[in-house]
Design an enzyme around this catalytic site. Structure first.
Site, PDB file in Angstrom:
ATOM      1  N   ASP A 183       0.840  -1.197   0.000  1.00 13.82           N
ATOM      2  CA  ASP A 183       0.000   0.000   0.000  1.00 13.82           C
ATOM      3  C   ASP A 183       0.878   1.251   0.000  1.00 13.82           C
ATOM      4  OD1 ASP A 183       0.967  -0.350   2.577  1.00 13.82           O
ATOM      5  OD2 ASP A 183      -0.994  -0.664   3.492  1.00 13.82           O
ATOM      6  N   ASN A 225      -7.583  -2.200  14.296  1.00 12.93           N
ATOM      7  CA  ASN A 225      -8.989  -2.440  13.915  1.00 12.93           C
ATOM      8  C   ASN A 225      -9.122  -3.632  12.970  1.00 12.93           C
ATOM      9  OD1 ASN A 225      -8.004  -1.496  11.518  1.00 12.93           O
ATOM     10  ND2 ASN A 225      -9.343   0.283  11.352  1.00 12.93           N
ATOM     11  N   HIS A 248      -7.337  -4.141  10.166  1.00 11.90           N
ATOM     12  CA  HIS A 248      -7.045  -3.937   8.736  1.00 11.90           C
ATOM     13  C   HIS A 248      -5.782  -4.681   8.319  1.00 11.90           C
ATOM     14  CE1 HIS A 248      -4.769   0.065   9.660  1.00 11.90           C
ATOM     15  NE2 HIS A 248      -3.874  -0.813   9.287  1.00 11.90           N
ATOM     16  N   GLU A 256      -9.806  -1.368   5.294  1.00  7.95           N
ATOM     17  CA  GLU A 256     -10.432  -1.064   6.573  1.00  7.95           C
ATOM     18  C   GLU A 256     -11.642  -1.984   6.809  1.00  7.95           C
ATOM     19  OE1 GLU A 256      -8.794   0.622   8.521  1.00  7.95           O
ATOM     20  OE2 GLU A 256      -8.156   2.577   7.790  1.00  7.95           O
TER      21      GLU A 256
HETATM   22  C1  GLP Z   1      -0.372   0.524   8.487  1.00  7.75           C
HETATM   23  C2  GLP Z   1      -0.113  -0.323   7.260  1.00  7.75           C
HETATM   24  C3  GLP Z   1      -0.467  -1.761   7.504  1.00  7.75           C
HETATM   25  C4  GLP Z   1       0.137  -2.231   8.802  1.00  7.75           C
HETATM   26  C5  GLP Z   1      -0.428  -1.419   9.922  1.00  7.75           C
HETATM   27  C6  GLP Z   1       0.028  -1.885  11.285  1.00  7.75           C
HETATM   28  O1  GLP Z   1      -1.679   0.938   8.590  1.00  7.75           O
HETATM   29  N1  GLP Z   1      -0.837   0.141   6.113  1.00  7.75           N
HETATM   30  O2  GLP Z   1       0.009  -2.537   6.415  1.00  7.75           O
HETATM   31  O3  GLP Z   1      -0.150  -3.584   8.991  1.00  7.75           O
HETATM   32  O4  GLP Z   1      -0.001  -0.103   9.711  1.00  7.75           O
HETATM   33  O5  GLP Z   1       1.182  -1.194  11.656  1.00  7.75           O
HETATM   34  P1  GLP Z   1       2.063  -1.521  12.898  1.00  7.75           P
HETATM   35  O6  GLP Z   1       2.829  -2.727  12.555  1.00  7.75           O
HETATM   36  O7  GLP Z   1       2.942  -0.320  13.043  1.00  7.75           O
HETATM   37  O8  GLP Z   1       1.168  -1.707  14.054  1.00  7.75           O
END
Ligand code: GLP
Length: 244
Positions: free
Chosen positions: A66, A135, A137, A142
């Site tokens: 992404d 959440n 995702h 989302e």
């Molecule tokens: C972002 C990314 C996701 C990732 C999420 C969790 O939103 N788009 O791909 O999984 O963060 O991040 P973290 O690992 O910092 O909790």
């Protein structure tokens, strides 16, 4: 889905790095990479092994999950820049082996279609590394996102913008839109490894354990995938094993 619990963040990183190296030795070429904090220790471990001369990922292609819409190219919080800095360059992977959604052109829908086509031309993602949002995702899909989606433009949930504000100078700087691989795109990967560490992920993992097709939990779609591992540390571990 298989749940693998390791004692610490370091143990998770070492386990996932072992798995990546094993798959590369077996011929993996296309590695799907996630951003966020969770995979960073794994990336650091791969870089450490590269510097020690024990792994060589230079032939790999990196496909990003992404990207934010609205950040200037090279912005330190952009996902392309992050993966470039923490993984591609330190591993000596050629820049033309880094593939990220295009977010700067006038027609993002067409760009999403091109990204899907590109993944196909590369032969598909062999191993997809994932994180999980609090959440539920995956990528930037989302809650409520249909599981049939391919790469698309999304509006980020307020909670996601708040969670990701730590990567920006000011919370208002977090973009409100992004391009993400869709849930169906992610499920096309031949193997998926989701990394979750720390107590802040315990709740969402507990929900994932009992999700049973819950459309409000995008990560629950991984139950439909033939080869998914969820690798967690002790702090994030849900109270009982996932059904496979
Ligand atoms: C972002 C990314 C996701 C990732 C999420 C969790 O939103 N788009 O791909 O999984 O963060 O991040 P973290 O690992 O910092 O909790």
């Amino acid at each position: 889905m298989h749940l693998l619990i390791r004692r610490s963040v370091e143990d998770v990183a070492s386990f996932v790095a072992d798995l990546v190296v094993d798959r590369v030795r077996q011929g993996l070429v296309v590695l799907g990479v996630a951003t966020g904090g969770s995979p960073l220790p794994t990336y650091a471990e791969l870089v450490r092994r590269h510097r020690a001369g024990t792994v060589d990922l230079r032939r790999c292609h990196l496909v990003l999950l992404d990207e934010y819409v609205g950040l200037p190219p090279g912005h330190p919080a952009s996902y392309r820049h992050t993966i470039d800095e923490v993984l591609r360059r330190p591993l000596g992977i050629p820049v033309d082996h880094l593939h990220t959604p295009e977010v700067h052109g006038p027609d993002l829908v067409a760009a999403c279609e091109r990204f899907e086509a590109l993944i196909g031309e590369l032969g598909g993602v062999g191993l997809q590394l994932l994180g999980i949002g609090r959440n539920g995702h995956i990528g930037f899909n989302e809650p409520g996102t249909p599981w049939t989606t391919r790469t698309h433009v999304v509006t980020l949930a307020p909670s996601t913008r708040r969670d990701n504000a730590r990567f920006f100078d000011h919370p208002d700087d977090v973009p409100s839109k992004a391009v993400t691989q869709g849930i169906a795109t992610i499920l096309d990967a031949r193997e998926v490894v989701l990394i979750a560490t720390g107590a802040t992920k315990a709740d969402v993992l507990r929900r994932l354990v009992t999700a049973d097709g819950d459309r409000d939990l995008p990560a629950a779609a991984l139950a439909e995938h033939r080869s998914t591992s969820i690798v967690v540390d002790a702090e994030a571990a849900p109270p009982r094993p996932l059904a496979s």
